[in-house]
Design an enzyme around this catalytic site. Structure first.
Site, mmCIF file in Angstrom:
data_model
loop_
_atom_site.group_PDB
_atom_site.id
_atom_site.type_symbol
_atom_site.label_atom_id
_atom_site.label_comp_id
_atom_site.label_asym_id
_atom_site.label_seq_id
_atom_site.Cartn_x
_atom_site.Cartn_y
_atom_site.Cartn_z
ATOM 1 N N ALA A 46 0.799 -1.232 0.000
ATOM 2 C CA ALA A 46 0.000 0.000 0.000
ATOM 3 C C ALA A 46 0.830 1.281 0.000
ATOM 4 O O ALA A 46 0.289 2.360 -0.242
ATOM 5 C CB ALA A 46 -0.933 -0.007 1.218
ATOM 6 N N ALA A 47 2.136 1.163 0.280
ATOM 7 C CA ALA A 47 2.947 2.389 0.303
ATOM 8 C C ALA A 47 3.659 2.624 -1.030
ATOM 9 O O ALA A 47 4.425 3.569 -1.179
ATOM 10 C CB ALA A 47 3.972 2.307 1.434
ATOM 11 N N ILE A 154 -2.277 -7.908 -8.692
ATOM 12 C CA ILE A 154 -1.745 -6.891 -9.605
ATOM 13 C C ILE A 154 -0.268 -7.162 -9.895
ATOM 14 O O ILE A 154 0.224 -6.890 -10.992
ATOM 15 C CB ILE A 154 -1.936 -5.485 -8.988
ATOM 16 N N SER A 155 0.455 -7.720 -8.929
ATOM 17 C CA SER A 155 1.913 -7.911 -9.049
ATOM 18 C C SER A 155 2.273 -8.724 -10.290
ATOM 19 O O SER A 155 1.670 -9.761 -10.567
ATOM 20 C CB SER A 155 2.450 -8.641 -7.820
ATOM 21 N N ASN A 156 3.277 -8.244 -10.992
ATOM 22 C CA ASN A 156 3.732 -8.902 -12.231
ATOM 23 C C ASN A 156 4.820 -9.937 -11.980
ATOM 24 O O ASN A 156 5.530 -9.835 -10.985
ATOM 25 C CB ASN A 156 4.281 -7.831 -13.179
ATOM 26 N N ASP A 187 -5.417 -3.168 -19.187
ATOM 27 C CA ASP A 187 -5.419 -3.453 -20.631
ATOM 28 C C ASP A 187 -6.733 -2.985 -21.260
ATOM 29 O O ASP A 187 -6.757 -2.450 -22.368
ATOM 30 C CB ASP A 187 -5.221 -4.959 -20.872
ATOM 31 N N ARG A 190 -6.758 0.814 -21.382
ATOM 32 C CA ARG A 190 -5.933 1.290 -22.505
ATOM 33 C C ARG A 190 -6.636 1.050 -23.841
ATOM 34 O O ARG A 190 -6.652 1.926 -24.707
ATOM 35 C CB ARG A 190 -4.583 0.559 -22.502
ATOM 36 N N HIS A 209 -1.567 -11.017 -19.466
ATOM 37 C CA HIS A 209 -1.144 -9.625 -19.244
ATOM 38 C C HIS A 209 0.357 -9.491 -19.478
ATOM 39 O O HIS A 209 1.132 -9.304 -18.544
ATOM 40 C CB HIS A 209 -1.533 -9.164 -17.833
HETATM 41 N N1 LIG Z 1 -1.434 -5.873 -13.387
HETATM 42 C C1 LIG Z 1 -1.100 -4.736 -13.969
HETATM 43 O O1 LIG Z 1 -1.725 -4.304 -14.929
HETATM 44 C C2 LIG Z 1 0.038 -3.918 -13.424
HETATM 45 C C3 LIG Z 1 0.159 -2.570 -13.781
HETATM 46 C C4 LIG Z 1 1.204 -1.827 -13.253
HETATM 47 C C5 LIG Z 1 2.120 -2.426 -12.387
HETATM 48 N N2 LIG Z 1 1.973 -3.732 -12.056
HETATM 49 C C6 LIG Z 1 2.891 -4.385 -11.117
HETATM 50 O O2 LIG Z 1 2.569 -3.986 -9.779
HETATM 51 C C7 LIG Z 1 3.735 -4.138 -8.950
HETATM 52 C C8 LIG Z 1 3.940 -2.901 -8.096
HETATM 53 O O3 LIG Z 1 4.247 -1.790 -8.888
HETATM 54 P P1 LIG Z 1 4.556 -0.361 -8.211
HETATM 55 O O4 LIG Z 1 4.816 0.582 -9.314
HETATM 56 O O5 LIG Z 1 3.505 -0.035 -7.210
HETATM 57 O O6 LIG Z 1 5.936 -0.681 -7.454
HETATM 58 P P2 LIG Z 1 6.561 0.092 -6.200
HETATM 59 O O7 LIG Z 1 7.966 -0.374 -6.073
HETATM 60 O O8 LIG Z 1 6.321 1.550 -6.335
HETATM 61 O O9 LIG Z 1 5.693 -0.415 -4.974
HETATM 62 C C9 LIG Z 1 5.727 -1.734 -4.560
HETATM 63 C C10 LIG Z 1 5.474 -1.766 -3.079
HETATM 64 O O10 LIG Z 1 5.485 -3.143 -2.687
HETATM 65 C C11 LIG Z 1 6.072 -3.168 -1.401
HETATM 66 N N3 LIG Z 1 6.506 -4.514 -1.079
HETATM 67 C C12 LIG Z 1 7.626 -5.170 -1.460
HETATM 68 N N4 LIG Z 1 7.656 -6.381 -0.884
HETATM 69 C C13 LIG Z 1 6.537 -6.490 -0.121
HETATM 70 C C14 LIG Z 1 6.005 -7.497 0.711
HETATM 71 N N5 LIG Z 1 6.618 -8.652 0.895
HETATM 72 N N6 LIG Z 1 4.831 -7.258 1.329
HETATM 73 C C15 LIG Z 1 4.173 -6.086 1.141
HETATM 74 N N7 LIG Z 1 4.628 -5.099 0.364
HETATM 75 C C16 LIG Z 1 5.803 -5.300 -0.251
HETATM 76 C C17 LIG Z 1 7.207 -2.158 -1.467
HETATM 77 O O11 LIG Z 1 7.630 -1.771 -0.178
HETATM 78 C C18 LIG Z 1 6.548 -1.041 -2.253
HETATM 79 O O12 LIG Z 1 5.944 -0.101 -1.391
HETATM 80 C C19 LIG Z 1 4.878 -4.458 -9.913
HETATM 81 O O13 LIG Z 1 5.110 -5.832 -9.923
HETATM 82 C C20 LIG Z 1 4.342 -4.015 -11.259
HETATM 83 O O14 LIG Z 1 4.951 -4.682 -12.336
HETATM 84 C C21 LIG Z 1 0.956 -4.481 -12.561
HETATM 85 O O1 LIG Z 2 4.252 -2.776 -17.955
HETATM 86 C C1 LIG Z 2 4.483 -3.021 -16.772
HETATM 87 O O2 LIG Z 2 5.540 -3.517 -16.387
HETATM 88 C C2 LIG Z 2 3.437 -2.693 -15.739
HETATM 89 C C3 LIG Z 2 2.067 -3.161 -16.106
HETATM 90 O O3 LIG Z 2 2.002 -4.526 -16.344
HETATM 91 C C4 LIG Z 2 1.456 -2.375 -17.219
HETATM 92 O O4 LIG Z 2 0.837 -2.972 -18.092
HETATM 93 O O5 LIG Z 2 1.548 -1.127 -17.204
#
Ligand SMILES: NC(=O)c1ccc[n+]([C@@H]2O[C@H](COP(=O)([O-])OP(=O)(O)OC[C@H]3O[C@@H](n4cnc5c(N)ncnc54)[C@H](O)[C@@H]3O)[C@@H](O)[C@H]2O)c1
Ligand SMILES: O=C(O)C[C@H](O)C(=O)O
Length: 347
Positions: A46-47, A154-156, A187, A190, A209
């Protein structure tokens, strides 16, 4: 600018109007005062770049009564900040593994944007080595503390993290395929934006994705624009490369965060509406699949959401020749990503 946002945000309008509507009785928002259920949403990560604006949007959602913000660092500040917004939900911040159980207990929906984002030149699969372990640990905790929650991953790489989650839940004996979702809403967001500028259109996006596994079905767009085949090809490629477009524009400072928070808030809102019994809630999502869709065990499809999560995975519908070709092309990559996740979880 705000006007454009309003036009694009029709689905999220209930969230964005919530500050105003919360002053009114709950019945004014389509629920009687007695029937607005208590719903706890937890955001893990969440941060982060997505986590913070997503926490804000969930705080604005009148369907949320308790909002738990968990991260390994910085959640007290985020929770204090978001918690000052005078909307329905109570906000609590949780930091570090010791507080993960408390964050998760009683959750109806758990949203997971925890993990590292891409830098230019990386694929989503390059995130696997770090994010697979993070997701595995978080899902083990979900199995322990809130096994009945709906999980929004959400995590990739989503094409692998969702199968990892499924395997973790299977091992724990808590797997419910109706409650595990890979969030592919960005997606769709977009595809809609690229297809029709700012207009209110619907474009299903299926597959997975990552790159070519993202398959927008522009032939099923409603309302339909009359576009040449070459334009459809270009729009498809732009949708598939949308994430990379943002990664490159951010030049090493991460990937999509604000548009993802928007997309994540739309999907979580849809899950909450489904849980609350609102009819005809349909969103695309990467879910456990069946042979009526493709031979792949997970696939992003149109999904009808209900009180138990997935109510119905809808079929692909008629595809154009170009889409059919795209479907066949994506299968080997998506299959390999799914198998990689399954193998990791069982190692
Ligand atoms: N599904 C989608 O369409 C989509 C779109 C954008 C980003 N993402 C993915 O979402 C993820 C996060 O992106 P972001 O830009 O927020 O990254 P970020 O680095 O800004 O934030 C990630 C957060 O996860 C926290 N974190 C790390 N390990 C953790 C744990 N064990 N428990 C809880 N929190 C933890 C970090 O402290 C950080 O605050 C990435 O994997 C990114 O690729 C997915
Ligand atoms: O492209 C990325 O790595 C983040 C996310 O999956 C996105 O589609 O924006």
């Amino acid at each position: 600018m705000l006007y454009h946002f309003y036009i694009q945000s029709k689905k999220l309008s209930s969230v964005l109007r919530s500050v105003k509507t919360l002053a009114k009785p709950a019945g004014a928002r389509g629920y009687s005062s007695e029937s607005v259920p208590d719903r706890k949403v937890a955001v893990l990560g969440a941060a982060g770049g997505i986590g913070q604006p997503l926490a804000l949007l969930m705080k604005l959602n009148p369907l949320v009564s308790r909002l738990a913000l968990y991260d390994i660092a910085n959640t007290p500040g985020v929770a204090a900040d978001v918690g000052h917004i005078n909307t329905r939900s109570e906000v609590a911040g949780y930091m570090g593994n010791d507080q993960l159980g408390q964050a998760l207990e009683d959750s109806d929906v758990v949203i997971i944007p925890a993990g590292v984002p891409r830098k230019p030149g990386m694929t989503r699969d390059d995130l696997f080595n770090i994010n697979a372990g993070i997701v595995k640990d978080l899902c083990s905790a979900i199995a322990k503390y809130c096994p009945n929650a709906i999980v929004n991953m959400i995590s990739n790489p989503v094409n692998s993290t969702v199968p990892i989650a499924a395997e973790v839940f299977k091992k724990a004996g808590t797997y419910n395929e109706k409650k595990l979702f890979g969030v592919t809403t960005l997606d769709v967001v977009r595809a809609k934006t690229f297809y029709a500028g700012k207009a209110n259109v619907n474009v299903p996006v299926v597959g997975g994705h990552a790159g070519i596994t993202i398959l927008p079905l522009f032939s099923q767009a409603t309302p339909k624009a009359n576009l040449a085949d070459e334009d459809i090809k270009a729009l498809t490629k732009r949708t598939q490369d949308g994430g990379t477009e943002v990664v490159e524009a951010k030049a090493g400072k991460g990937s999509a965060t604000l548009s993802m928070a928007y997309a994540g808030a739309i999907f979580a809102d849809a899950c909450l509406k489904g849980l609350n019994g609102v009819p005809d809630v349909v969103e695309c999502s990467f879910v456990q699949s069946t042979s009526t869709v493709t031979e792949l065990p997970f696939f992003a499809s149109k999904v009808r959401l209900g009180k138990n999560g997935v109510e119905e995975v809808l079929g692909l519908g008629p595809l154009s020749d170009f889409e059919q070709e795209g479907l066949e092309k994506l299968k080997p990559e998506l299959k390999a990503s799914i198998e990689k996740g399954v193998k990791f979880a069982n190692a």
